[in-house]
Write a protein that holds these residues in place. Structure first.
Motif, PDB file in Angstrom:
ATOM      1  N   ASN A 165      -2.447  21.498  -1.099  1.00  0.00           N
ATOM      2  CA  ASN A 165      -1.400  20.639  -1.636  1.00  0.00           C
ATOM      3  C   ASN A 165      -1.496  19.229  -1.046  1.00  0.00           C
ATOM      4  OD1 ASN A 165       0.948  19.523  -2.661  1.00  0.00           O
ATOM      5  ND2 ASN A 165       2.156  21.352  -2.325  1.00  0.00           N
ATOM      6  N   ILE A 166      -1.370  18.220  -1.898  1.00  0.00           N
ATOM      7  CA  ILE A 166      -1.403  16.821  -1.429  1.00  0.00           C
ATOM      8  C   ILE A 166      -0.040  16.152  -1.595  1.00  0.00           C
ATOM      9  CG2 ILE A 166      -3.884  16.526  -1.822  1.00  0.00           C
ATOM     10  CD1 ILE A 166      -3.100  15.101  -4.489  1.00  0.00           C
ATOM     11  N   GLY A 167       1.008  16.980  -1.727  1.00  0.00           N
ATOM     12  CA  GLY A 167       2.344  16.435  -1.911  1.00  0.00           C
ATOM     13  C   GLY A 167       2.721  16.257  -3.363  1.00  0.00           C
ATOM     14  N   SER A 168       1.804  16.526  -4.260  1.00  0.00           N
ATOM     15  CA  SER A 168       2.041  16.409  -5.690  1.00  0.00           C
ATOM     16  C   SER A 168       2.566  17.725  -6.241  1.00  0.00           C
ATOM     17  CB  SER A 168       0.733  16.029  -6.390  1.00  0.00           C
ATOM     18  OG  SER A 168       0.861  16.070  -7.792  1.00  0.00           O
ATOM     19  N   ASP A 169       2.903  17.736  -7.533  1.00  0.00           N
ATOM     20  CA  ASP A 169       3.240  18.987  -8.207  1.00  0.00           C
ATOM     21  C   ASP A 169       1.984  19.660  -8.766  1.00  0.00           C
ATOM     22  OD1 ASP A 169       2.849  16.980 -10.035  1.00  0.00           O
ATOM     23  OD2 ASP A 169       4.590  17.448 -11.279  1.00  0.00           O
TER      24      ASP A 169
ATOM     25  N   GLN B 159       3.143  10.434  -9.585  1.00  0.00           N
ATOM     26  CA  GLN B 159       3.335   9.000  -9.345  1.00  0.00           C
ATOM     27  C   GLN B 159       4.321   8.688  -8.214  1.00  0.00           C
ATOM     28  OE1 GLN B 159       3.261   6.186 -12.731  1.00  0.00           O
ATOM     29  NE2 GLN B 159       5.337   5.607 -12.100  1.00  0.00           N
ATOM     30  N   ASP B 160       5.394   9.466  -8.093  1.00  0.00           N
ATOM     31  CA  ASP B 160       6.406   9.206  -7.064  1.00  0.00           C
ATOM     32  C   ASP B 160       6.063   9.815  -5.715  1.00  0.00           C
ATOM     33  OD1 ASP B 160       7.918   7.805  -8.906  1.00  0.00           O
ATOM     34  OD2 ASP B 160       9.049   9.582  -9.535  1.00  0.00           O
TER      35      ASP B 160
ATOM     36  N   GLU C  78      -1.822   9.834 -13.084  1.00  0.00           N
ATOM     37  CA  GLU C  78      -0.441   9.474 -12.707  1.00  0.00           C
ATOM     38  C   GLU C  78      -0.461   8.437 -11.589  1.00  0.00           C
ATOM     39  OE1 GLU C  78       3.009  11.828 -12.164  1.00  0.00           O
ATOM     40  OE2 GLU C  78       2.441  13.289 -13.693  1.00  0.00           O
ATOM     41  N   THR C  79      -1.315   7.442 -11.735  1.00  0.00           N
ATOM     42  CA  THR C  79      -1.519   6.432 -10.698  1.00  0.00           C
ATOM     43  C   THR C  79      -1.017   5.072 -11.169  1.00  0.00           C
ATOM     44  OG1 THR C  79      -3.787   6.344 -11.539  1.00  0.00           O
ATOM     45  CG2 THR C  79      -3.441   7.517  -9.482  1.00  0.00           C
TER      46      THR C  79
ATOM     47  N   TRP D  87      -0.340   3.350  -6.030  1.00  0.00           N
ATOM     48  CA  TRP D  87      -1.418   4.297  -5.742  1.00  0.00           C
ATOM     49  C   TRP D  87      -2.784   3.608  -5.766  1.00  0.00           C
ATOM     50  CZ3 TRP D  87      -1.937   8.918  -3.707  1.00  0.00           C
ATOM     51  CH2 TRP D  87      -0.818   9.735  -3.590  1.00  0.00           C
ATOM     52  N   LYS D  88      -2.969   2.668  -6.682  1.00  0.00           N
ATOM     53  CA  LYS D  88      -4.242   1.945  -6.720  1.00  0.00           C
ATOM     54  C   LYS D  88      -4.490   1.220  -5.401  1.00  0.00           C
ATOM     55  CE  LYS D  88      -4.740  -2.158  -8.212  1.00  0.00           C
ATOM     56  NZ  LYS D  88      -4.815  -3.413  -8.981  1.00  0.00           N
ATOM     57  N   ASP D  89      -3.484   0.508  -4.887  1.00  0.00           N
ATOM     58  CA  ASP D  89      -3.645  -0.233  -3.637  1.00  0.00           C
ATOM     59  C   ASP D  89      -3.934   0.699  -2.468  1.00  0.00           C
ATOM     60  OD1 ASP D  89      -3.163  -2.525  -5.067  1.00  0.00           O
ATOM     61  OD2 ASP D  89      -1.046  -2.681  -4.485  1.00  0.00           O
TER      62      ASP D  89
END
Length: 332
Positions: A289-293, A93-94, A117-118, A122-124
């Motif tokens: 990786n997309i920057g997430s964990d 989310q962050d 985790e949206t 994130w929706k926008d």
């Protein structure tokens, strides 16, 4: 030994996760013991014997996911039609590297994209980036890290939002129209058994098994996808596969560990796609990786024209009782 104790407290369940890591550590200890311990000591012999037994047991646990093990779902050519391509990702989310996700979606052109985790941010971003490409959408954003967005190029029917265990944890049930056939899709994201979220796995296990019981009654092509916060080899997931009748495409192909994306030595499969025997596997890949964990997981499945073709798993009365008990405990 701790995972063998059927206790829902996190200190027992968390040790189910690092199976490959335990195999490596045990091998290191075994070699060190053989080199270092005196050969004439009974203690040394007994300790080494225990390490050997543990190595064999861990090897037995790992074997189903190795490339030469038996596959639960057969492979077919990428040209086989009809097929459905799914991309699932826990975006964290962050995380603010939304462009990495947008680039992955644009490149892969999946038929169905499931994001967890949206929140509203994130929706926008997703709607702006690729919302126009996906006519059918289920937008259940939340600010509690349990939001869920579903984007589909294929028609969705009979969509429902469930709150199986808690009022702020949504799950999606919908039917996807593919080649005039309906595919039932369940998207779930239960709580992990960790002190910061929920110190027990009871609620997680109950949600997973509730979905398993629903899928068993469908008798139609079915997919369950999402971040289950559970590894593929846990006793809960094994029970889920028995109760639901679904199959694991990783069997005979690899671990496809999706978490933790930033710690290569502490990584295991938490993001799953299970499917019924109506499908054949065309492609499965852990994405960049997309920057997430979490790493995203890409899966392409061929919907066979034959009837459900799968190896039947025996569901004992003990399995049913255990499943029902876990569900009741989770609801309470």
């Amino acid at each position: 030994m701790l995972p063998l104790i059927r206790n829902d407290y996190w200190t027992f369940r968390v040790f189910e996760f690092p199976r490959a890591q335990k195999w490596v550590l045990n091998a290191v200890f075994l070699v060190a013991a053989i080199i270092s311990f005196p050969s004439d000591a009974y203690f040394s012999f007994g300790f080494i014997l225990l390490l050997v037994a543990n190595q064999l047991y861990l090897s037995y646990q790992i074997y189903p996911y190795l490339p030469f093990a038996k596959k639960q779902i057969e492979s077919v050519s990428l040209n086989a039609q009809p097929n459905i391509k799914l991309l699932i990702a826990n975006v964290f989310q962050d995380n603010r590297d939304w462009e990495k996700l947008a680039n992955t979606v644009a490149r892969e052109q999946a038929d169905v994209v499931l994001l967890v985790e949206t929140n509203k941010w994130w929706k926008d971003k997703c709607l702006d980036a690729f919302g126009n490409d996906y006519k059918y959408q289920v937008l259940e954003q939340r600010e509690n890290t349990y939001g869920m967005l579903l984007f589909s190029k294929l028609e969705l029917k009979s969509t429902q939002i469930h709150y199986f265990i808690k009022d702020d944890l949504p799950s999606i049930e919908t039917s996807i129209v593919l080649d005039n056939r309906l595919i039932k899709l369940y998207a779930i994201h239960p709580e992990p058994p960790v002190p910061s979220e929920n110190p027990e796995s009871t609620a997680r296990d109950a949600e997973i098994l509730l979905v398993g019981e629903r899928t068993n009654a469908d008798q139609v092509p079915t997919i369950v996808a999402g971040d289950l916060n559970d590894v593929a080899w846990s006793y809960t997931t094994e029970l889920f596969l028995k109760v639901s009748g679904l199959l694991d495409p990783r069997r005979g192909r690899g671990f496809f560990s999706s978490f933790h994306a930033k710690h290569s030595l502490a990584r295991w499969p938490l993001d799953h796609v299970f499917c019924s025997g109506h499908f054949r596997l065309q492609k499965m890949k852990r994405m960049e990786n997309i920057g997430s964990d979490h790493f995203p997981i890409l899966l392409q499945l061929h919907l066979a024209k034959t009837d459900n073709d799968k190896e039947e798993l025996e569901v004992t009365e003990e399995d049913k009782e255990l499943s029902n008990e876990k569900i009741e405990n989770g609801k309470n």
